[in-house]
Design a protein around this motif. Structure first.
Motif, PDB file in Angstrom:
ATOM      1  N   ILE A  88      -0.210  13.483 -52.787  1.00 23.23           N
ATOM      2  CA  ILE A  88      -0.365  12.848 -51.474  1.00 23.23           C
ATOM      3  C   ILE A  88      -1.072  11.505 -51.621  1.00 23.23           C
ATOM      4  O   ILE A  88      -0.630  10.490 -51.074  1.00 23.23           O
ATOM      5  CB  ILE A  88      -1.136  13.774 -50.510  1.00 23.23           C
ATOM      6  CG1 ILE A  88      -0.296  15.019 -50.210  1.00 23.23           C
ATOM      7  CG2 ILE A  88      -1.515  13.035 -49.220  1.00 23.23           C
ATOM      8  CD1 ILE A  88      -1.040  16.116 -49.470  1.00 23.23           C
ATOM      9  N   ILE A  89      -2.142  11.489 -52.377  1.00 17.73           N
ATOM     10  CA  ILE A  89      -2.906  10.258 -52.587  1.00 17.73           C
ATOM     11  C   ILE A  89      -2.045   9.200 -53.274  1.00 17.73           C
ATOM     12  O   ILE A  89      -2.092   8.021 -52.923  1.00 17.73           O
ATOM     13  CB  ILE A  89      -4.196  10.555 -53.381  1.00 17.73           C
ATOM     14  CG1 ILE A  89      -5.150  11.372 -52.489  1.00 17.73           C
ATOM     15  CG2 ILE A  89      -4.855   9.270 -53.866  1.00 17.73           C
ATOM     16  CD1 ILE A  89      -6.329  11.974 -53.226  1.00 17.73           C
ATOM     17  N   GLY A 135      10.808   4.120 -46.771  1.00  9.74           N
ATOM     18  CA  GLY A 135      11.863   5.080 -47.094  1.00  9.74           C
ATOM     19  C   GLY A 135      12.038   5.292 -48.586  1.00  9.74           C
ATOM     20  O   GLY A 135      12.349   6.403 -49.021  1.00  9.74           O
ATOM     21  N   LEU A 136      11.802   4.263 -49.376  1.00 15.49           N
ATOM     22  CA  LEU A 136      11.931   4.388 -50.827  1.00 15.49           C
ATOM     23  C   LEU A 136      10.886   5.331 -51.423  1.00 15.49           C
ATOM     24  O   LEU A 136      11.093   5.887 -52.499  1.00 15.49           O
ATOM     25  CB  LEU A 136      11.833   3.008 -51.491  1.00 15.49           C
ATOM     26  CG  LEU A 136      12.988   2.047 -51.182  1.00 15.49           C
ATOM     27  CD1 LEU A 136      12.712   0.672 -51.774  1.00 15.49           C
ATOM     28  CD2 LEU A 136      14.312   2.596 -51.686  1.00 15.49           C
ATOM     29  N   LEU A 137       9.786   5.529 -50.729  1.00 14.87           N
ATOM     30  CA  LEU A 137       8.749   6.454 -51.195  1.00 14.87           C
ATOM     31  C   LEU A 137       9.147   7.911 -50.957  1.00 14.87           C
ATOM     32  O   LEU A 137       8.566   8.818 -51.540  1.00 14.87           O
ATOM     33  CB  LEU A 137       7.425   6.181 -50.472  1.00 14.87           C
ATOM     34  CG  LEU A 137       6.818   4.791 -50.661  1.00 14.87           C
ATOM     35  CD1 LEU A 137       5.571   4.643 -49.790  1.00 14.87           C
ATOM     36  CD2 LEU A 137       6.481   4.542 -52.118  1.00 14.87           C
ATOM     37  N   GLU A 183      -1.270   5.429 -52.013  1.00 18.39           N
ATOM     38  CA  GLU A 183      -1.556   4.269 -52.859  1.00 18.39           C
ATOM     39  C   GLU A 183      -0.324   3.375 -52.996  1.00 18.39           C
ATOM     40  O   GLU A 183      -0.427   2.153 -52.942  1.00 18.39           O
ATOM     41  CB  GLU A 183      -2.064   4.717 -54.232  1.00 18.39           C
ATOM     42  CG  GLU A 183      -3.478   5.264 -54.174  1.00 18.39           C
ATOM     43  CD  GLU A 183      -3.967   5.858 -55.484  1.00 18.39           C
ATOM     44  OE1 GLU A 183      -3.132   6.282 -56.314  1.00 18.39           O
ATOM     45  OE2 GLU A 183      -5.192   5.913 -55.669  1.00 18.39           O
ATOM     46  N   LYS A 184       0.847   3.978 -53.177  1.00 15.42           N
ATOM     47  CA  LYS A 184       2.082   3.199 -53.260  1.00 15.42           C
ATOM     48  C   LYS A 184       2.372   2.503 -51.936  1.00 15.42           C
ATOM     49  O   LYS A 184       2.778   1.342 -51.907  1.00 15.42           O
ATOM     50  CB  LYS A 184       3.254   4.095 -53.655  1.00 15.42           C
ATOM     51  CG  LYS A 184       3.211   4.544 -55.097  1.00 15.42           C
ATOM     52  CD  LYS A 184       4.384   5.454 -55.420  1.00 15.42           C
ATOM     53  CE  LYS A 184       4.330   5.934 -56.858  1.00 15.42           C
ATOM     54  NZ  LYS A 184       5.450   6.855 -57.158  1.00 15.42           N
ATOM     55  N   ALA A 185       2.160   3.202 -50.827  1.00 15.21           N
ATOM     56  CA  ALA A 185       2.408   2.625 -49.507  1.00 15.21           C
ATOM     57  C   ALA A 185       1.489   1.434 -49.243  1.00 15.21           C
ATOM     58  O   ALA A 185       1.892   0.480 -48.590  1.00 15.21           O
ATOM     59  CB  ALA A 185       2.235   3.683 -48.422  1.00 15.21           C
ATOM     60  N   SER A 224      -1.637   2.907 -42.700  1.00 14.38           N
ATOM     61  CA  SER A 224      -1.524   4.361 -42.917  1.00 14.38           C
ATOM     62  C   SER A 224      -2.376   5.068 -41.889  1.00 14.38           C
ATOM     63  O   SER A 224      -3.535   4.711 -41.677  1.00 14.38           O
ATOM     64  CB  SER A 224      -2.009   4.729 -44.322  1.00 14.38           C
ATOM     65  OG  SER A 224      -1.237   4.091 -45.297  1.00 14.38           O
ATOM     66  N   LEU A 225      -1.792   6.069 -41.262  1.00 17.61           N
ATOM     67  CA  LEU A 225      -2.535   6.823 -40.245  1.00 17.61           C
ATOM     68  C   LEU A 225      -2.845   8.220 -40.774  1.00 17.61           C
ATOM     69  O   LEU A 225      -2.197   8.757 -41.598  1.00 17.61           O
ATOM     70  CB  LEU A 225      -1.735   6.931 -38.958  1.00 17.61           C
ATOM     71  CG  LEU A 225      -1.310   5.598 -38.335  1.00 17.61           C
ATOM     72  CD1 LEU A 225      -0.407   5.831 -37.148  1.00 17.61           C
ATOM     73  CD2 LEU A 225      -2.530   4.817 -37.922  1.00 17.61           C
TER      74      LEU A 225
END
Length: 88
Positions: free
Chosen positions: A72-73, A39-41, A77-79, A87-88
């Motif tokens: 998007i990338i 959620g922070l992203l 990367e952060k996730a 990541s899907l």
């Protein structure tokens, strides 16, 4: 992101998918309790959460306007730094 991830190929695919800005749908699976970190992203976006049948994981779906493939990338990367995220 995974060392096997081909960033350039993914960027090309994103850029050929349409014109920016575009509405992009992100999907992640995270361990229960880590959904806040996802959620922070996305502080300005609604996040649809769905717990797994066993309750150990949560599916997070986010639709967000993105200005570029690089943006998007950057989110992916952060996730990837969130422990246990898929990541899907």
């Amino acid at each position: 992101m995974d060392s096997k991830f081909n960033k350039a190929a993914f960027k090309d695919k994103l850029e050929s998918a349409g014109q920016f800005p575009m509405l992009y749908m992100f999907k992640f699976i995270v361990p229960n309790g880590k959904e806040t970190e996802i959620g922070l992203l996305f502080p300005k976006n609604e996040i649809a959460l769905k717990p797994s049948s066993g309750g150990k994981y949560v599916s997070a779906t986010i639709k967000a306007m993105m200005d570029s493939a690089d943006q998007i990338i950057e989110i992916y990367e952060k996730a990837s730094s969130i422990e246990g995220v898929i990541s899907l």
